[in-house]
Write an enzyme that holds these catalytic residues in place. Sequence first.
Site, short mmCIF file in Angstrom:
data_model
loop_
_atom_site.label_atom_id
_atom_site.label_comp_id
_atom_site.label_asym_id
_atom_site.label_seq_id
_atom_site.Cartn_x
_atom_site.Cartn_y
_atom_site.Cartn_z
N GLU A 1 45.69 32.12 50.73
CA GLU A 1 45.92 33.55 50.56
C GLU A 1 45.03 34.15 49.47
O GLU A 1 44.92 35.38 49.37
CB GLU A 1 47.39 33.81 50.23
CG GLU A 1 48.34 33.63 51.41
CD GLU A 1 48.07 34.62 52.54
OE1 GLU A 1 47.60 35.75 52.26
OE2 GLU A 1 48.31 34.26 53.70
N GLU B 1 50.92 9.28 51.80
CA GLU B 1 51.46 9.71 50.51
C GLU B 1 51.78 8.53 49.60
O GLU B 1 51.95 8.70 48.39
CB GLU B 1 52.72 10.55 50.71
CG GLU B 1 53.92 9.79 51.22
CD GLU B 1 55.15 10.68 51.30
OE1 GLU B 1 56.15 10.34 50.64
OE2 GLU B 1 55.12 11.71 52.00
#
Length: 302
Positions: A85, A116
């Site tokens: 954004e 992960e």
Amino acid sequence: MKMELSELTTEKRNPDSMNLDEMSPMEILQTINNEDKKVALAVETVLPQIETAVEQISAALRNGGRLFYVGAGTSGRLGVIDASECPPTFMTPSDLVQTVMAGGNDAFFNAVEGTEDQEVQGEIDLKARNVTDHDVVVGITASGRTPYPVGALKYANQLGAYTIALACNKNSLISNFADCAIEAIVGPEILTGSTRMKAATAHKMILNMISTTTMVKLGKVHENLMVDVHASNYKLKERAKRTVIEATNVSYEEAENVLEQTNYRVKPAIVMIEAAVSYKKAEEAIVCTKGFVREAINYIDR
């Protein structure tokens, strides 16, 4: 490791949702809503740490550094959302705020199992971005012990980059490898261990705070207006016009006319109108005041 996980607040059972499967839809919604109300209060307790993070990030970006969010699963996705954004909202270069996500970009849509759990992969992926001691690295993990962001912070520390940890458990492992540790303790989830809920909400709030406040301090906001918006389509061009109108009280036609002269760049348009100067003079003032509109207007007036 199993015992360690069971002791984490984010993995404990919530006493207020023990009979979740027996609740009516409205009761479930009310229970979730009541728990969500606790998130903002938890974030409030770590505002001093968030302020420290913003100060460090702002200084780094002013001096040519970049901001990296590092996470796995939901934590990584939150980083992607916030980073993506920044270019349209604040007209930042695409590489200024980046997300390094376990499993790569494909993991945003589909879980990539096992990535992960590899500390070394966090280091490898960060190394591929050519991180330097001018940059800031934020490790995001609800549990506070996810190996991937832990490995990334360890590597960042070796480089001398400023490091920040976001977690939702006290005395988190990742905090040991951060210059600034932000631990928002939101309590057990309604659905046990589902940290996409309160923990993720807390982290999204904090990331919004970090990026928005940083951009304000970099001069990308005038009053409360997005003056560095990238007007790349009809909607955003109309927003640019409204922004100029709000800032200067000119007519729609005048705002449109001035914006056409600036190729729809809002900052110089506002300075041109408020200081009654040419586009060239407005641009010079903005450069001299490091992008701050209010200061640019005052610079011309003095």
